[in-house]
Write a protein that holds these residues in place. Structure first.
Motif, PDB file in Angstrom:
ATOM      1  N   MET A   1       0.829  -1.196   0.000  1.00  0.00           N
ATOM      2  CA  MET A   1       0.000   0.000   0.000  1.00  0.00           C
ATOM      3  C   MET A   1       0.869   1.254   0.000  1.00  0.00           C
ATOM      4  O   MET A   1       1.728   1.421   0.855  1.00  0.00           O
ATOM      5  N   THR A   2       0.657   2.113  -0.990  1.00  0.00           N
ATOM      6  CA  THR A   2       1.335   3.407  -1.026  1.00  0.00           C
ATOM      7  C   THR A   2       0.283   4.498  -1.058  1.00  0.00           C
ATOM      8  O   THR A   2      -0.580   4.513  -1.936  1.00  0.00           O
ATOM      9  N   ILE A   3       0.341   5.398  -0.102  1.00  0.00           N
ATOM     10  CA  ILE A   3      -0.613   6.499  -0.026  1.00  0.00           C
ATOM     11  C   ILE A   3      -0.009   7.708  -0.715  1.00  0.00           C
ATOM     12  O   ILE A   3       1.036   8.217  -0.293  1.00  0.00           O
ATOM     13  N   LYS A   4      -0.655   8.169  -1.756  1.00  0.00           N
ATOM     14  CA  LYS A   4      -0.161   9.321  -2.500  1.00  0.00           C
ATOM     15  C   LYS A   4      -0.733  10.596  -1.883  1.00  0.00           C
ATOM     16  O   LYS A   4      -1.953  10.778  -1.860  1.00  0.00           O
ATOM     17  N   ILE A   5       0.153  11.458  -1.364  1.00  0.00           N
ATOM     18  CA  ILE A   5      -0.338  12.650  -0.686  1.00  0.00           C
ATOM     19  C   ILE A   5       0.202  13.932  -1.325  1.00  0.00           C
ATOM     20  O   ILE A   5       1.262  13.959  -1.943  1.00  0.00           O
ATOM     21  N   LEU A   6      -0.575  14.973  -1.120  1.00  0.00           N
ATOM     22  CA  LEU A   6      -0.207  16.319  -1.521  1.00  0.00           C
ATOM     23  C   LEU A   6      -0.061  17.155  -0.252  1.00  0.00           C
ATOM     24  O   LEU A   6      -0.877  17.051   0.663  1.00  0.00           O
ATOM     25  N   ILE A   7       0.967  17.976  -0.194  1.00  0.00           N
ATOM     26  CA  ILE A   7       1.163  18.895   0.932  1.00  0.00           C
ATOM     27  C   ILE A   7       0.923  20.312   0.429  1.00  0.00           C
ATOM     28  O   ILE A   7       1.510  20.732  -0.566  1.00  0.00           O
ATOM     29  N   ALA A   8       0.048  21.054   1.103  1.00  0.00           N
ATOM     30  CA  ALA A   8      -0.210  22.444   0.732  1.00  0.00           C
ATOM     31  C   ALA A   8      -0.073  23.320   1.971  1.00  0.00           C
ATOM     32  O   ALA A   8      -0.863  23.219   2.907  1.00  0.00           O
ATOM     33  N   ASP A   9       0.960  24.169   1.973  1.00  0.00           N
ATOM     34  CA  ASP A   9       1.217  25.069   3.098  1.00  0.00           C
ATOM     35  C   ASP A   9       2.043  26.235   2.582  1.00  0.00           C
ATOM     36  O   ASP A   9       3.024  26.026   1.859  1.00  0.00           O
ATOM     37  N   ASP A  10       1.648  27.463   2.934  1.00  0.00           N
ATOM     38  CA  ASP A  10       2.374  28.622   2.410  1.00  0.00           C
ATOM     39  C   ASP A  10       3.649  28.925   3.191  1.00  0.00           C
ATOM     40  O   ASP A  10       4.433  29.776   2.784  1.00  0.00           O
ATOM     41  N   ASP A  11       3.864  28.218   4.300  1.00  0.00           N
ATOM     42  CA  ASP A  11       5.108  28.346   5.061  1.00  0.00           C
ATOM     43  C   ASP A  11       6.112  27.353   4.471  1.00  0.00           C
ATOM     44  O   ASP A  11       5.957  26.141   4.625  1.00  0.00           O
ATOM     45  N   SER A  12       7.128  27.861   3.802  1.00  0.00           N
ATOM     46  CA  SER A  12       8.067  26.986   3.097  1.00  0.00           C
ATOM     47  C   SER A  12       8.799  26.040   4.034  1.00  0.00           C
ATOM     48  O   SER A  12       9.087  24.890   3.675  1.00  0.00           O
ATOM     49  N   LEU A  13       9.086  26.493   5.260  1.00  0.00           N
ATOM     50  CA  LEU A  13       9.794  25.643   6.219  1.00  0.00           C
ATOM     51  C   LEU A  13       8.928  24.451   6.619  1.00  0.00           C
ATOM     52  O   LEU A  13       9.398  23.304   6.625  1.00  0.00           O
ATOM     53  N   ILE A  14       7.671  24.719   6.938  1.00  0.00           N
ATOM     54  CA  ILE A  14       6.755  23.629   7.299  1.00  0.00           C
ATOM     55  C   ILE A  14       6.538  22.707   6.111  1.00  0.00           C
ATOM     56  O   ILE A  14       6.569  21.483   6.241  1.00  0.00           O
ATOM     57  N   ARG A  15       6.339  23.291   4.956  1.00  0.00           N
ATOM     58  CA  ARG A  15       6.077  22.511   3.746  1.00  0.00           C
ATOM     59  C   ARG A  15       7.231  21.555   3.430  1.00  0.00           C
ATOM     60  O   ARG A  15       7.025  20.363   3.203  1.00  0.00           O
ATOM     61  N   GLU A  16       8.433  22.081   3.443  1.00  0.00           N
ATOM     62  CA  GLU A  16       9.599  21.259   3.119  1.00  0.00           C
ATOM     63  C   GLU A  16       9.895  20.243   4.220  1.00  0.00           C
ATOM     64  O   GLU A  16      10.330  19.118   3.937  1.00  0.00           O
ATOM     65  N   SER A  17       9.659  20.637   5.469  1.00  0.00           N
ATOM     66  CA  SER A  17       9.877  19.707   6.586  1.00  0.00           C
ATOM     67  C   SER A  17       8.926  18.521   6.486  1.00  0.00           C
ATOM     68  O   SER A  17       9.329  17.361   6.658  1.00  0.00           O
ATOM     69  N   LEU A  18       7.645  18.817   6.209  1.00  0.00           N
ATOM     70  CA  LEU A  18       6.663  17.741   6.060  1.00  0.00           C
ATOM     71  C   LEU A  18       7.029  16.843   4.885  1.00  0.00           C
ATOM     72  O   LEU A  18       6.902  15.617   4.963  1.00  0.00           O
ATOM     73  N   LYS A  19       7.493  17.448   3.827  1.00  0.00           N
ATOM     74  CA  LYS A  19       7.873  16.693   2.629  1.00  0.00           C
ATOM     75  C   LYS A  19       8.981  15.695   2.957  1.00  0.00           C
ATOM     76  O   LYS A  19       8.932  14.529   2.540  1.00  0.00           O
ATOM     77  N   ILE A  20       9.964  16.140   3.732  1.00  0.00           N
ATOM     78  CA  ILE A  20      11.088  15.275   4.087  1.00  0.00           C
ATOM     79  C   ILE A  20      10.664  14.193   5.080  1.00  0.00           C
ATOM     80  O   ILE A  20      10.922  13.000   4.883  1.00  0.00           O
ATOM     81  N   ILE A  21       9.972  14.626   6.147  1.00  0.00           N
ATOM     82  CA  ILE A  21       9.605  13.694   7.229  1.00  0.00           C
ATOM     83  C   ILE A  21       8.604  12.646   6.758  1.00  0.00           C
ATOM     84  O   ILE A  21       8.774  11.446   6.994  1.00  0.00           O
ATOM     85  N   LEU A  22       7.541  13.106   6.079  1.00  0.00           N
ATOM     86  CA  LEU A  22       6.525  12.161   5.625  1.00  0.00           C
ATOM     87  C   LEU A  22       7.056  11.270   4.514  1.00  0.00           C
ATOM     88  O   LEU A  22       6.684  10.097   4.400  1.00  0.00           O
ATOM     89  N   GLY A  23       7.952  11.817   3.696  1.00  0.00           N
ATOM     90  CA  GLY A  23       8.509  11.050   2.595  1.00  0.00           C
ATOM     91  C   GLY A  23       9.398   9.900   3.034  1.00  0.00           C
ATOM     92  O   GLY A  23       9.694   8.996   2.250  1.00  0.00           O
ATOM     93  N   MET A  24       9.810   9.910   4.307  1.00  0.00           N
ATOM     94  CA  MET A  24      10.636   8.826   4.835  1.00  0.00           C
ATOM     95  C   MET A  24       9.817   7.572   5.133  1.00  0.00           C
ATOM     96  O   MET A  24      10.373   6.493   5.312  1.00  0.00           O
ATOM     97  N   ASP A  25       8.489   7.736   5.204  1.00  0.00           N
ATOM     98  CA  ASP A  25       7.617   6.599   5.472  1.00  0.00           C
ATOM     99  C   ASP A  25       7.434   5.796   4.179  1.00  0.00           C
ATOM    100  O   ASP A  25       7.036   6.347   3.152  1.00  0.00           O
ATOM    101  N   GLU A  26       7.685   4.505   4.243  1.00  0.00           N
ATOM    102  CA  GLU A  26       7.603   3.654   3.052  1.00  0.00           C
ATOM    103  C   GLU A  26       6.190   3.564   2.489  1.00  0.00           C
ATOM    104  O   GLU A  26       6.007   3.237   1.318  1.00  0.00           O
ATOM    105  N   GLU A  27       5.185   3.861   3.324  1.00  0.00           N
ATOM    106  CA  GLU A  27       3.795   3.754   2.875  1.00  0.00           C
ATOM    107  C   GLU A  27       3.286   5.051   2.251  1.00  0.00           C
ATOM    108  O   GLU A  27       2.144   5.115   1.792  1.00  0.00           O
ATOM    109  N   ILE A  28       4.110   6.092   2.272  1.00  0.00           N
ATOM    110  CA  ILE A  28       3.676   7.404   1.788  1.00  0.00           C
ATOM    111  C   ILE A  28       4.533   7.855   0.606  1.00  0.00           C
ATOM    112  O   ILE A  28       5.755   7.771   0.643  1.00  0.00           O
ATOM    113  N   GLU A  29       3.855   8.331  -0.423  1.00  0.00           N
ATOM    114  CA  GLU A  29       4.530   8.911  -1.581  1.00  0.00           C
ATOM    115  C   GLU A  29       4.076  10.367  -1.724  1.00  0.00           C
ATOM    116  O   GLU A  29       2.873  10.642  -1.792  1.00  0.00           O
TER     117      GLU A  29
END
Length: 209
Positions: A1-29
């Motif tokens: 199972m791979t969950i395809k997600i979109l991140i939408a946040d106007d704070d670039s730090l939060i956006r990029e942090s979520l992208k890195i942290i969530l992207g480390m999960d094997e079940e999340i793309e």
């Protein structure tokens, strides 16, 4: 199972942090990470996205309005990522049918869990957000829960909804079809004048406190 997600946040730090942290999960793309609600909508229309993680305060189109349009035009499930001071946005998100409401101060693991729960068809409403929502429900219709309005089976459905179960989960628990569950939910919404299953849960929980 791979969950395809979109991140939408106007704070670039939060956006990029979520992208890195969530992207480390094997079940999340991570399909994409954008800075406003309109871009989020465009990505969900153009690509297959399972869950859209939306900030509420964004330029061009805020997360609440984006959730409404995403639900209307795609199969993506919106999950609102909010903060303590945005009660009016939370109420709007509920009305628009967003599938979850969580706070930015949660740990990465809890955010991941929320994404997976929404993907599985459940509704995620964090306790502190629930309290704010209940405080905002001031009308007598939503403040007084009258069990006499409902049949025994309708009460079973209401209680299951308040536990966060999806239609499929309710069907399995009560040994009925998903179509029957939907029919009962429609009846409950008509009796209460509410617009969405999450409002049913809040109506029930608030009225039984």
């Amino acid at each position: 199972m791979t969950i395809k997600i979109l991140i939408a946040d106007d704070d670039s730090l939060i956006r990029e942090s979520l992208k890195i942290i969530l992207g480390m999960d094997e079940e999340i793309e991570i399909v994409d990470a954008v800075d406003n609600g309109l871009k989020a909508l465009e990505v969900c229309i153009s690509f297959e996205v399972d869950v859209a993680l939306l900030d509420v305060r964004m330029p061009v189109l805020n997360g609440v309005d984006a959730a409404k349009e995403i639900l209307k035009k795609t199969k993506t499930k919106p999950l609102i990522l909010t903060t303590f001071d945005e009660d009016e946005y939370i109420m709007g998100a509920i009305k628009n049918g967003a599938k979850g409401y969580i706070l930015k101060n949660n740990s990465p693991e809890k955010i991941k869990d929320a994404i997976k729960m929404v993907y599985s068809g459940n509704t995620v409403l964090q306790d502190v957000v629930m309290e704010k929502v209940k405080d905002g429900l001031s009308s007598s219709r939503e403040g007084n829960f009258n069990k006499d309005m409902f049949s025994e089976r309708e009460m079973d459905i209401i209680e299951a909804i308040s536990e966060g179960l999806s239609n499929k989960g309710i069907a399995g628990k009560l040994y009925i079809s998903e179509g029957t569950v939907k029919n009962y939910i429609t009846s409950i919404l008509n009796k209460t004048g509410l617009e969405h299953r999450t409002q049913i849960a809040i109506y029930y929980i608030k009225g039984n406190r």
